[in-house]
Write a protein that holds these residues in place. Structure first.
Motif, PDB file in Angstrom:
ATOM      1  N   LEU A   1       0.856  -1.192   0.000  1.00 12.35           N
ATOM      2  CA  LEU A   1       0.000   0.000   0.000  1.00 12.35           C
ATOM      3  C   LEU A   1       0.885   1.232   0.000  1.00 12.35           C
ATOM      4  O   LEU A   1       1.694   1.422   0.913  1.00 12.35           O
ATOM      5  CB  LEU A   1      -0.917  -0.004   1.220  1.00 12.35           C
ATOM      6  N   PHE A   2       0.741   2.059  -1.027  1.00 12.43           N
ATOM      7  CA  PHE A   2       1.554   3.267  -1.177  1.00 12.43           C
ATOM      8  C   PHE A   2       0.694   4.492  -0.925  1.00 12.43           C
ATOM      9  O   PHE A   2      -0.250   4.763  -1.664  1.00 12.43           O
ATOM     10  CB  PHE A   2       2.147   3.310  -2.588  1.00 12.43           C
ATOM     11  N   LEU A   3       1.008   5.233   0.133  1.00 12.42           N
ATOM     12  CA  LEU A   3       0.270   6.446   0.485  1.00 12.42           C
ATOM     13  C   LEU A   3       1.107   7.660   0.097  1.00 12.42           C
ATOM     14  O   LEU A   3       2.073   8.013   0.781  1.00 12.42           O
ATOM     15  CB  LEU A   3      -0.049   6.461   1.984  1.00 12.42           C
ATOM     16  N   ASP A   4       0.738   8.290  -1.002  1.00 11.41           N
ATOM     17  CA  ASP A   4       1.467   9.453  -1.496  1.00 11.41           C
ATOM     18  C   ASP A   4       0.924  10.724  -0.845  1.00 11.41           C
ATOM     19  O   ASP A   4      -0.242  10.778  -0.450  1.00 11.41           O
ATOM     20  CB  ASP A   4       1.329   9.539  -3.015  1.00 11.41           C
ATOM     21  N   GLU A   5       1.769  11.738  -0.733  1.00 13.53           N
ATOM     22  CA  GLU A   5       1.397  13.032  -0.148  1.00 13.53           C
ATOM     23  C   GLU A   5       0.817  12.866   1.262  1.00 13.53           C
ATOM     24  O   GLU A   5      -0.189  13.473   1.615  1.00 13.53           O
ATOM     25  CB  GLU A   5       0.368  13.751  -1.051  1.00 13.53           C
ATOM     26  N   ILE A   6       1.482  12.054   2.080  1.00 15.76           N
ATOM     27  CA  ILE A   6       0.963  11.778   3.424  1.00 15.76           C
ATOM     28  C   ILE A   6       1.028  13.010   4.314  1.00 15.76           C
ATOM     29  O   ILE A   6       0.317  13.103   5.321  1.00 15.76           O
ATOM     30  CB  ILE A   6       1.730  10.606   4.064  1.00 15.76           C
ATOM     31  N   GLY A   7       1.844  13.981   3.948  1.00 22.35           N
ATOM     32  CA  GLY A   7       1.935  15.207   4.733  1.00 22.35           C
ATOM     33  C   GLY A   7       0.680  16.061   4.662  1.00 22.35           C
ATOM     34  O   GLY A   7       0.545  17.018   5.427  1.00 22.35           O
ATOM     35  N   ASN A   8      -0.245  15.727   3.766  1.00 25.30           N
ATOM     36  CA  ASN A   8      -1.475  16.502   3.619  1.00 25.30           C
ATOM     37  C   ASN A   8      -2.581  16.072   4.577  1.00 25.30           C
ATOM     38  O   ASN A   8      -3.652  16.676   4.588  1.00 25.30           O
ATOM     39  CB  ASN A   8      -2.004  16.389   2.183  1.00 25.30           C
ATOM     40  N   LEU A   9      -2.348  15.030   5.368  1.00 19.10           N
ATOM     41  CA  LEU A   9      -3.395  14.535   6.270  1.00 19.10           C
ATOM     42  C   LEU A   9      -3.594  15.470   7.459  1.00 19.10           C
ATOM     43  O   LEU A   9      -2.638  16.023   8.002  1.00 19.10           O
ATOM     44  CB  LEU A   9      -3.026  13.145   6.796  1.00 19.10           C
ATOM     45  N   SER A  10      -4.841  15.602   7.881  1.00 21.07           N
ATOM     46  CA  SER A  10      -5.134  16.366   9.097  1.00 21.07           C
ATOM     47  C   SER A  10      -4.744  15.532  10.309  1.00 21.07           C
ATOM     48  O   SER A  10      -4.553  14.317  10.210  1.00 21.07           O
ATOM     49  CB  SER A  10      -6.622  16.705   9.162  1.00 21.07           C
ATOM     50  N   LEU A  11      -4.654  16.170  11.462  1.00 20.32           N
ATOM     51  CA  LEU A  11      -4.293  15.460  12.687  1.00 20.32           C
ATOM     52  C   LEU A  11      -5.321  14.377  13.025  1.00 20.32           C
ATOM     53  O   LEU A  11      -4.973  13.307  13.535  1.00 20.32           O
ATOM     54  CB  LEU A  11      -4.155  16.451  13.853  1.00 20.32           C
ATOM     55  N   GLN A  12      -6.587  14.653  12.742  1.00 19.27           N
ATOM     56  CA  GLN A  12      -7.639  13.681  13.045  1.00 19.27           C
ATOM     57  C   GLN A  12      -7.479  12.418  12.189  1.00 19.27           C
ATOM     58  O   GLN A  12      -7.571  11.291  12.696  1.00 19.27           O
ATOM     59  CB  GLN A  12      -9.017  14.294  12.802  1.00 19.27           C
ATOM     60  N   THR A  13      -7.239  12.594  10.902  1.00 18.18           N
ATOM     61  CA  THR A  13      -7.063  11.434  10.038  1.00 18.18           C
ATOM     62  C   THR A  13      -5.728  10.730  10.320  1.00 18.18           C
ATOM     63  O   THR A  13      -5.626   9.509  10.149  1.00 18.18           O
ATOM     64  CB  THR A  13      -7.140  11.831   8.558  1.00 18.18           C
ATOM     65  N   GLN A  14      -4.730  11.481  10.751  1.00 18.31           N
ATOM     66  CA  GLN A  14      -3.458  10.868  11.136  1.00 18.31           C
ATOM     67  C   GLN A  14      -3.658   9.879  12.279  1.00 18.31           C
ATOM     68  O   GLN A  14      -3.077   8.795  12.290  1.00 18.31           O
ATOM     69  CB  GLN A  14      -2.458  11.948  11.554  1.00 18.31           C
ATOM     70  N   ALA A  15      -4.510  10.250  13.242  1.00 17.01           N
ATOM     71  CA  ALA A  15      -4.772   9.380  14.390  1.00 17.01           C
ATOM     72  C   ALA A  15      -5.430   8.072  13.946  1.00 17.01           C
ATOM     73  O   ALA A  15      -5.097   6.991  14.442  1.00 17.01           O
ATOM     74  CB  ALA A  15      -5.664  10.098  15.399  1.00 17.01           C
ATOM     75  N   LYS A  16      -6.369   8.164  12.994  1.00 24.76           N
ATOM     76  CA  LYS A  16      -7.042   6.965  12.494  1.00 24.76           C
ATOM     77  C   LYS A  16      -6.078   6.068  11.724  1.00 24.76           C
ATOM     78  O   LYS A  16      -6.128   4.847  11.835  1.00 24.76           O
ATOM     79  CB  LYS A  16      -8.214   7.376  11.615  1.00 24.76           C
ATOM     80  N   LEU A  17      -5.202   6.688  10.945  1.00 31.31           N
ATOM     81  CA  LEU A  17      -4.212   5.921  10.194  1.00 31.31           C
ATOM     82  C   LEU A  17      -3.235   5.237  11.141  1.00 31.31           C
ATOM     83  O   LEU A  17      -2.892   4.057  10.959  1.00 31.31           O
ATOM     84  CB  LEU A  17      -3.469   6.834   9.228  1.00 31.31           C
ATOM     85  N   LEU A  18      -2.798   5.954  12.161  1.00 32.99           N
ATOM     86  CA  LEU A  18      -1.859   5.396  13.139  1.00 32.99           C
ATOM     87  C   LEU A  18      -2.447   4.165  13.813  1.00 32.99           C
ATOM     88  O   LEU A  18      -1.768   3.146  13.989  1.00 32.99           O
ATOM     89  CB  LEU A  18      -1.506   6.454  14.187  1.00 32.99           C
ATOM     90  N   SER A  19      -3.724   4.242  14.187  1.00 37.10           N
ATOM     91  CA  SER A  19      -4.384   3.117  14.843  1.00 37.10           C
ATOM     92  C   SER A  19      -4.389   1.885  13.944  1.00 37.10           C
ATOM     93  O   SER A  19      -4.104   0.767  14.396  1.00 37.10           O
ATOM     94  CB  SER A  19      -5.812   3.504  15.218  1.00 37.10           C
ATOM     95  N   ALA A  20      -4.676   2.076  12.661  1.00 40.61           N
ATOM     96  CA  ALA A  20      -4.709   0.953  11.717  1.00 40.61           C
ATOM     97  C   ALA A  20      -3.331   0.326  11.550  1.00 40.61           C
ATOM     98  O   ALA A  20      -3.194  -0.901  11.484  1.00 40.61           O
ATOM     99  CB  ALA A  20      -5.249   1.421  10.369  1.00 40.61           C
ATOM    100  N   ILE A  21      -2.300   1.171  11.510  1.00 40.11           N
ATOM    101  CA  ILE A  21      -0.932   0.670  11.340  1.00 40.11           C
ATOM    102  C   ILE A  21      -0.479  -0.089  12.583  1.00 40.11           C
ATOM    103  O   ILE A  21       0.135  -1.165  12.496  1.00 40.11           O
ATOM    104  CB  ILE A  21       0.034   1.829  11.035  1.00 40.11           C
TER     105      ILE A  21
END
Length: 454
Positions: free
Chosen positions: A250-270
């Motif tokens: 899974l390749f997530l491009d432009e990951i720096g564009n995520l908001s803090l809220q979506t970052q938290a959800k992504l972190l949980s999944a990882i």
């Protein structure tokens, strides 16, 4: 009448006749063999749906070994064919052994016609399921090959590029998370695809996601999927990108564009290695290799409170920085030649060449848009050129943003130093802010300054 093909193998002709009469009333093709040695030469054995196979063929021998031998031979030639074993001896251990060797069921002689037909019907359904699974796997394999087709190439032989490729090939053999950094247009996705191509997951799918193109309210649905009715227009269950990439990359491009809220959800999944579809409470385990990319300075974003430090650590086990085109020596000419042939073929203008003055112009230009800008420049020049030799005037460059025009005598290193000095002056000596403006990491900025003796 069921559209199925059945083969009966027994050394008793009365048994063959009885089964042929019984089964012909249900199935459109019933064939018989008296001698099991004919199995080896039987035509199109893979097209047979069900084989009814006797366990014993030699007089006075009731061990079942002959039947087990021919069972293995049939499965070897046609793994998806359902095989039902037949015997006049109700040996439970022999039945269990036959099932372990791959038989789908076991019937005793004499048989009950109704029970036998039910057994054969069940074996036929099993055969259909095996066939469908086989077809789905073939389809998945073809789709994976199609999705993974690498129609783009990593072009160049500069020291800077070879260094990146060397690191890429080392890291590819592992399963660690990788962060790819670099300016826009440097080819970060190509490096991600190379990591996948050289990895143990190369035969699985590569799924790329542009995080900058996903709105925040659709983030969970796109990445984790959703269930039917979970929100307006959710008319059916849908798998997200994590599930789609199962077993692959899974390749997530432009990951720096995520908001803090979506970052938290992504972190949980990882961290959990599980996702939950929108509208569901059921966790789904995922097995992926995660690769992220950005042109942002994530370290500075962490310092500014715009990016989670724990997420950065999760995605940044290994960092690969892709060099800008201006740092790749003569790769600009190698790439220019590649694009010239590509677009010359596309627009039926084969045999085009670039003269020496034009080559020098391409080498001196700063290429703020990197390879992407070079590609567009060459395509435009091919479309507009009238001869077979492309001259300096055929290349329209964005000189207003290029520091190379401040002085025609500047070298690339001098222009780079000028940019660094300008950025540091603008940010009052703040290295992190200057690095962020330049689109490089703070460590890269340190290295460039140290190299130039500043």
């Amino acid at each position: 009448m069921i559209n199925g093909k059945i083969l009966v193998i027994d050394d008793n002709k009365s048994v063959l006749s009885a089964l042929e009469i019984l089964l012909q009333s249900e199935y459109n093709s019933v064939d018989t063999i008296f001698n099991p040695n004919q199995i080896s030469s039987y035509p199109n054995i893979k097209e047979v749906d069900i084989v009814l196979l006797d366990m014993n063929f030699s007089a006075g021998i009731n061990s079942g070994n002959e039947g087990l031998y021919w069972l293995k031979e049939i499965i070897k030639k046609s793994p998806n064919t359902s095989v039902i074993m037949m015997t006049a001896y109700g040996d439970v251990e022999l039945a269990v052994q036959a099932l372990k060797e791959g038989a789908s069921d076991f019937i005793l002689k004499p048989w009950n016609n109704d029970k036998l037909l039910v057994t054969v019907k069940s074996a036929y359904e099993l055969r259909k399921s095996k066939k469908e699974i086989h077809q789905l796997k073939e389809k998945e394999s073809r789709l994976t090959q199609h999705i993974n087709q690498d129609k783009k190439y990593i072009i160049g032989n500069s020291k800077a590029l070879n260094s990146v490729l060397s690191l890429t090939h080392k890291v590819a053999k592992t399963d660690v998370n990788v962060l790819i950094t670099g300016e826009n247009g440097t080819g970060k996705e190509l490096i991600a695809r190379e990591l996948h191509r050289m990895s143990p997951r190369k035969n699985k799918v590569f799924i790329g996601v542009d995080m900058g193109a996903i709105s925040e309210n659709l983030f969970e649905s796109e990445l984790f999927g959703h269930t039917k009715g979970s929100f307006t227009d959710a008319k059916e269950d849908r798998a997200g990108k994590f599930e789609a990439a199962q077993g692959g990359t899974l390749f997530l491009d432009e990951i720096g564009n995520l908001s803090l809220q979506t970052q938290a959800k992504l972190l949980s999944a990882i961290q959990q290695k599980t996702i939950v579809r929108v509208g569901s409470n059921k966790p789904i385990e995922v097995d992926i290799r995660l690769i992220c990319a950005t042109n942002c300075n994530l370290e500075q974003m962490v310092a500014d409170g715009l990016f989670r430090e724990d997420l950065l650590y999760r995605i940044n086990t290994i960092c690969i920085e892709v060099p800008p085109l201006r740092d790749r020596d003569n790769d600009v000419l190698v790439l220019a030649d590649f694009f010239l042939k590509k677009f010359g073929n596309k627009y039926a203008k084969n045999g085009l060449k670039i003269n020496a003055d034009a080559e020098e112009k391409l080498k001196k230009y700063y290429w703020p848009g990197n390879i992407r800008e070079l590609q567009h420049t060459i395509e435009r020049s091919v479309i507009l050129c009238e001869g077979t030799i492309l001259k300096s005037t055929d290349f329209l460059l964005n000189t207003s943003s290029s520091p190379s025009l401040k002085s025609n005598t500047f070298t690339l290193e001098e222009m780079e130093l000028q940019l660094i000095d300008s950025a540091l002056e603008k940010h009052n000596g703040n290295y992190s802010a200057a690095a962020n403006q330049l689109g490089i990491s703070r460590q890269t900025l340190y290295n460039k300054i140290k190299k130039k003796g500043s």
